[in-house]
Design a protein around this motif. Sequence first.
Motif, PDB file in Angstrom:
ATOM      1  N   ARG A   1      74.840  45.667  72.078  1.00 56.49           N
ATOM      2  CA  ARG A   1      75.557  45.984  70.839  1.00 56.49           C
ATOM      3  C   ARG A   1      76.875  46.647  71.208  1.00 56.49           C
ATOM      4  O   ARG A   1      76.930  47.536  72.054  1.00 56.49           O
TER       5      ARG A   1
ATOM      6  N   GLU B   1      76.018  49.796  76.939  1.00 53.90           N
ATOM      7  CA  GLU B   1      75.764  49.215  75.619  1.00 53.90           C
ATOM      8  C   GLU B   1      74.550  48.282  75.577  1.00 53.90           C
ATOM      9  O   GLU B   1      74.386  47.528  74.628  1.00 53.90           O
TER      10      GLU B   1
ATOM     11  N   ASP C   1      76.135  50.408  62.556  1.00 51.97           N
ATOM     12  CA  ASP C   1      76.585  51.590  63.284  1.00 51.97           C
ATOM     13  C   ASP C   1      77.984  51.990  62.811  1.00 51.97           C
ATOM     14  O   ASP C   1      78.537  51.410  61.866  1.00 51.97           O
TER      15      ASP C   1
ATOM     16  N   LYS D   1      72.459  46.877  63.629  1.00 52.26           N
ATOM     17  CA  LYS D   1      71.676  47.516  64.679  1.00 52.26           C
ATOM     18  C   LYS D   1      70.310  46.849  64.826  1.00 52.26           C
ATOM     19  O   LYS D   1      69.595  46.641  63.843  1.00 52.26           O
TER      20      LYS D   1
ATOM     21  N   ASP E   1      78.992  49.078  70.945  1.00 47.81           N
ATOM     22  CA  ASP E   1      79.009  50.433  70.402  1.00 47.81           C
ATOM     23  C   ASP E   1      80.410  50.964  70.118  1.00 47.81           C
ATOM     24  O   ASP E   1      80.622  51.679  69.134  1.00 47.81           O
TER      25      ASP E   1
END
Length: 738
Positions: A514, A526, A568, A574, A516
Amino acid sequence: MLPASRFLVVGALGLAAAASASAALPTVLQARTSWIGNTFGFGDGVWTQINITAIAVTPDGRVYTNAPWDESGAEVSVYKDGKVLGTAGGTHGWGNYGGNAIALNRRYAFVAVGVGNERGKLSKPGVWPPKGTQWFGVSRRDIGDMKRSVAFQANLAADKDGHAQLAAAFLMINEAPEDKRGAPKTDELRQDVGGLAATDALLYVANTAMNRIEVYDAESMQQKGKWNATQPGRLALAKDGTLWALVDSQGGKARLAHYTPAGVTIDDAPAFAAGTDAVDLTIDGQGRLLVADNGPRQQVLIFTRDGGANKYRESSALGERGGIFSGIAGRPGPQRFNGLTGVGVDAAGNVYVSTNGIGVRQGSIGAGLGTTLESYAPDGRQLWLVQGLLFVDGAWMDPARPNSVYTGNKRFELDLSKPVGQEWKYVGFLSGRFKYPEDPSFSIGDWPGQPIARKIDGRTFLYLTDMYSDHLKIYRFDSKRDGELAIPSGYFAGRERGTESIPNHPPHGDWIWRDDNGNGRFDANEFDVNNGLLPNPGGWGWWVDAKGDIWHTSDVRGINRFRYGGVDRVGNPKYAYDNAQNYPMPAPFNVVKRAVYEADTDTMYVTGYTADEPFDRGFWKEVGRRLVRYDHWSKEPQQRYSIELPWDTKSKPLATTIGLTLEGKYLFTVEPVGMVHVYEKDTGREVGVIKPGPEVGGASGWVDVPNGISASRQANGEYLVFVEEDARGKVMMYRWRP
């Protein structure tokens, strides 16, 4: 985790099985056939090829093209005034491939090609290379009839076999080891011909791998000379007989070289500005040098001789600076080039430009970003455009905008009031290779695949499978900052295969990434690694339900559910292994291939194989031989009905099922050859089938994406059914009103 016992009574709770799919011939439904993504639909037997990597133009404006691959054999095609005049043939199948260069004189077209032997299955001296090797060279064709090869090897010309006839007109430049797929390599070794140029007397060949330019008699095809040149690429002849070349052509920083007919360097070649990625060149009637720049500028650079200094200088450019990525990033339009591959000019000064979304040297990506060929008048007006935009690419309606459709890397808008084949308009290119160079679309050779677009918590996300269902890509959008571009947001590595080029990737193939920090790059901190929290399915079935949960099937380990966990701080959806669960194999299945969940009704549709209908490894992409609907899936699953899906592996064409989807009151499935089956969702009763109509020549190519089908119910009750169509650069669009 839910206990396995929840499925022990499922079979007993089911209603009577739906009628066998093979019990009677189904009703053919009245549906209007159309398509998106290609200028031509094949109704009259023509289509725009899926890739163009080289062009050559005659004085009267005929454009001859070449590419390593077109799925239906149009690697070498001829266009004029926005129409397809024909294809050459002999560049596809039986060991034959296209290439990345083409040149013309008044009699011949000289075409760069590759020749293999289908892993040693083809064997005939002089016709195919010895087992374990491949050839790269030049095929000579009649410029007035490209299907006719013009022989210069008498011993092979005497053989009436068609393959020998092709070989009689083939000049072998390099012999190289064959790759493991039995196809010509396209790696950095570049054994293929990098450029061609021709007069009526001579043929110039850029032998890139051997660091030389070779000269051949255009009639006898005997070598007359050669000279050293570092990694020569595209070539162009000036009226005075001198030769221009791109050299050092393999690293993205090619430079210009100018030679006398004997190969002596002429010291007047201009230097390129920093960042230029020169991929092709030509000379116009004014003696100007036109260079296709596939760097960030995405323009055709025009160089004019400065008489006083006896040098060339950049005097102007064709194309909007930044191409498709300028202004509203990803928005196509005239002079907004995207992945330049070729430039040519005719006697009237009209300029022709080819693009394919990435450039000539594609690495692992293959052809999947969409090709265009367009013509511009000397004043910059666009004269015509042809498009072949889709390959191994499905479609899905945009949940946030009416009449907007996503494919794997594009967006289209529909106007259903227009005639067949004209309902679509290309409005968005999603892959930003300069801003987001780590987008897996550019590093993993898995083709675009099947999109699923969902609007969740007021945000639109695009989920994208691939040709082999190895992985699932996730993209988000920020139109104010990124225009049409899809921002890499998440990634599920279902298998290790294909992830080797992802930066910082964990070992093995069971992890989630993901973005971030929102930079679209795979930063080391990540990744979420499974570490045994969940069985790794490594299977074919990916599905994203309307509430954002991701479902992934296994052949034998049940079904994994990754729950949507909100977004997020940068807007990524997420998902995590600690917010997921595994559902064990539901009865009656012993192999599960797809799981399609309807979140609003807690209904699950599962396909696969049973003990009585076993899995056949020869048909590994199929959904299986049986479909079962389960009500109350997340509580106490009850089988409502069971459908025997089409399964006849001996028939021609093959009759199995490759994908399924849900919409409105219906369940839609599709066979590999594109025939759609429609079932009532509540009862499992088959309503009928939809077949390709005359608008597309009654033909559909292979559906090569698992689940390569989607459907959308319109406000007026009409259903749009989209089917991936592998053969001729488009997605089928069926319009059906129950």
